[in-house]
Design a protein around this motif. Structure first.
Motif, PDB file in Angstrom:
ATOM      1  N   LYS A 115      85.095  -1.324  27.882  1.00  0.00           N
ATOM      2  CA  LYS A 115      84.676  -2.481  27.084  1.00  0.00           C
ATOM      3  C   LYS A 115      85.876  -3.160  26.431  1.00  0.00           C
ATOM      4  O   LYS A 115      85.959  -4.391  26.359  1.00  0.00           O
ATOM      5  CB  LYS A 115      83.671  -2.040  26.016  1.00  0.00           C
ATOM      6  N   LYS A 116      86.829  -2.366  25.986  1.00  0.00           N
ATOM      7  CA  LYS A 116      87.989  -2.934  25.292  1.00  0.00           C
ATOM      8  C   LYS A 116      88.996  -3.542  26.257  1.00  0.00           C
ATOM      9  O   LYS A 116      89.564  -4.603  25.989  1.00  0.00           O
ATOM     10  CB  LYS A 116      88.670  -1.850  24.447  1.00  0.00           C
ATOM     11  N   PHE A 117      89.244  -2.858  27.392  1.00  0.00           N
ATOM     12  CA  PHE A 117      90.329  -3.277  28.280  1.00  0.00           C
ATOM     13  C   PHE A 117      89.849  -3.910  29.584  1.00  0.00           C
ATOM     14  O   PHE A 117      90.658  -4.302  30.409  1.00  0.00           O
ATOM     15  CB  PHE A 117      91.229  -2.079  28.589  1.00  0.00           C
ATOM     16  N   GLY A 118      88.538  -3.987  29.797  1.00  0.00           N
ATOM     17  CA  GLY A 118      88.043  -4.584  31.025  1.00  0.00           C
ATOM     18  C   GLY A 118      87.588  -3.515  32.005  1.00  0.00           C
ATOM     19  O   GLY A 118      88.120  -2.408  32.045  1.00  0.00           O
ATOM     20  N   ALA A 119      86.608  -3.879  32.795  1.00  0.00           N
ATOM     21  CA  ALA A 119      85.990  -2.907  33.709  1.00  0.00           C
ATOM     22  C   ALA A 119      86.566  -3.025  35.118  1.00  0.00           C
ATOM     23  O   ALA A 119      85.838  -2.962  36.100  1.00  0.00           O
ATOM     24  CB  ALA A 119      84.477  -3.113  33.728  1.00  0.00           C
ATOM     25  N   ASP A 120      87.892  -3.220  35.233  1.00  0.00           N
ATOM     26  CA  ASP A 120      88.494  -3.336  36.558  1.00  0.00           C
ATOM     27  C   ASP A 120      88.743  -1.981  37.215  1.00  0.00           C
ATOM     28  O   ASP A 120      89.170  -1.907  38.359  1.00  0.00           O
ATOM     29  CB  ASP A 120      89.799  -4.144  36.494  1.00  0.00           C
ATOM     30  N   GLU A 121      88.488  -0.915  36.506  1.00  0.00           N
ATOM     31  CA  GLU A 121      88.564   0.425  37.079  1.00  0.00           C
ATOM     32  C   GLU A 121      87.775   1.367  36.178  1.00  0.00           C
ATOM     33  O   GLU A 121      87.669   1.153  34.979  1.00  0.00           O
ATOM     34  CB  GLU A 121      90.016   0.901  37.197  1.00  0.00           C
ATOM     35  N   PRO A 122      87.219   2.423  36.757  1.00  0.00           N
ATOM     36  CA  PRO A 122      86.456   3.372  35.934  1.00  0.00           C
ATOM     37  C   PRO A 122      87.388   4.216  35.072  1.00  0.00           C
ATOM     38  O   PRO A 122      88.563   4.388  35.394  1.00  0.00           O
ATOM     39  CB  PRO A 122      85.739   4.237  36.975  1.00  0.00           C
ATOM     40  N   TYR A 123      86.859   4.715  33.985  1.00  0.00           N
ATOM     41  CA  TYR A 123      87.616   5.616  33.118  1.00  0.00           C
ATOM     42  C   TYR A 123      86.734   6.830  32.851  1.00  0.00           C
ATOM     43  O   TYR A 123      85.952   6.851  31.895  1.00  0.00           O
ATOM     44  CB  TYR A 123      88.006   4.930  31.808  1.00  0.00           C
ATOM     45  N   ARG A 170     107.557   2.557  37.466  1.00  0.00           N
ATOM     46  CA  ARG A 170     106.779   2.483  38.705  1.00  0.00           C
ATOM     47  C   ARG A 170     105.305   2.615  38.361  1.00  0.00           C
ATOM     48  O   ARG A 170     104.940   3.353  37.445  1.00  0.00           O
ATOM     49  CB  ARG A 170     107.164   3.614  39.669  1.00  0.00           C
ATOM     50  N   PRO A 171     104.432   1.942  39.100  1.00  0.00           N
ATOM     51  CA  PRO A 171     103.003   2.058  38.816  1.00  0.00           C
ATOM     52  C   PRO A 171     102.514   3.499  38.992  1.00  0.00           C
ATOM     53  O   PRO A 171     102.943   4.205  39.899  1.00  0.00           O
ATOM     54  CB  PRO A 171     102.354   1.132  39.849  1.00  0.00           C
ATOM     55  N   VAL A 176      94.320   2.076  39.497  1.00  0.00           N
ATOM     56  CA  VAL A 176      94.048   0.957  40.389  1.00  0.00           C
ATOM     57  C   VAL A 176      95.214  -0.024  40.307  1.00  0.00           C
ATOM     58  O   VAL A 176      95.632  -0.415  39.216  1.00  0.00           O
ATOM     59  CB  VAL A 176      92.730   0.258  40.005  1.00  0.00           C
ATOM     60  N   LYS A 177      95.757  -0.401  41.455  1.00  0.00           N
ATOM     61  CA  LYS A 177      96.917  -1.292  41.465  1.00  0.00           C
ATOM     62  C   LYS A 177      96.583  -2.611  40.779  1.00  0.00           C
ATOM     63  O   LYS A 177      95.563  -3.232  41.052  1.00  0.00           O
ATOM     64  CB  LYS A 177      97.370  -1.558  42.904  1.00  0.00           C
ATOM     65  N   GLY A 178      97.454  -3.022  39.880  1.00  0.00           N
ATOM     66  CA  GLY A 178      97.275  -4.274  39.170  1.00  0.00           C
ATOM     67  C   GLY A 178      96.412  -4.174  37.929  1.00  0.00           C
ATOM     68  O   GLY A 178      96.284  -5.138  37.190  1.00  0.00           O
TER      69      GLY A 178
END
Length: 200
Positions: A115-123, A170-171, A176-178
């Motif tokens: 919710k705080k950082f965006g749902a672009d990947e699961p946590y 390095r990532p 998730v990339k990006g």
């Protein structure tokens, strides 16, 4: 790079020496140790940034914006329970450190992260504080330290310390990339330490 940077053992010894030589970080470690929080450590900038400073000849506390204290207690993952710990830790410090020490129960991060950082990947829920280190955006940032009762420093570095001492961002291959604000995070670091190399 100096000869001491050739093995994981010597890198860890060097990290420990740098942390011990950084007065404020060591003060936070000693204070939090005495509070006896479950599965606690200090991670993020208060650990890796003194290394950047040591390598570039800056004051060891240059660029440190806060001191991230992690603990893991899954017996009660309510905000109310976490806030009791936050207030207890705050009471152990005098200003300005009181405002700079940030405490989070790693057992409840999954409840608010997306919710705080965006749902672009699961946590997914974390099983320990050390597991949180596998979630930082850059491998060089994935380092945590705890001061034990006998004054020894225990180090966690799931991706090793080579990137940290090479000042190479390095990532994280587990992310998730990006995702996770890569450009913002690395740009902020590069602005403070131009010597950093950013890859990916």
């Amino acid at each position: 790079m100096e000869a001491w940077a050739l093995t994981p053992e010597t890198l860890q010894d060097r990290l420990i020496d740098i942390v011990r030589a950084t007065p404020t970080t060591l003060q936070v470690l000693r204070t939090v140790r005495d509070l006896d929080l479950p599965d606690w450590m200090i991670f993020s900038g208060a650990i890796y940034q003194p290394v950047f400073n040591s390598l570039t000849g800056r004051p060891l506390d240059y660029g440190i914006k806060d001191y991230d204290v992690a603990y893991h207690d899954d017996r009660d993952t309510s905000y109310e329970a976490e806030d009791i710990v936050i207030q207890r830790v705050a009471a152990a410090f005098e200003p300005p450190l009181r405002e700079l020490v940030e405490v989070r129960n790693q057992a409840r991060v999954h409840l608010w992260f997306e919710k705080k950082f965006g749902a672009d990947e699961p946590y997914p829920a974390l099983r320990s504080s050390a597991e949180a280190l596998e979630r930082f955006v850059a491998t060089a940032f994935c380092v945590g330290v705890r001061l034990e009762a006998d004054e020894t420093l225990r180090v966690w570095a799931p991706f090793g310390l080579e990137d940290l001492f090479a000042m190479r961002l390095r990532p994280n291959p587990l992310r998730v990339k990006g995702a996770g604000g890569w450009a913002r995070t690395t740009g902020s670091a590069k602005a403070r330490w131009p010597e950093i190399t950013v890859e990916g």
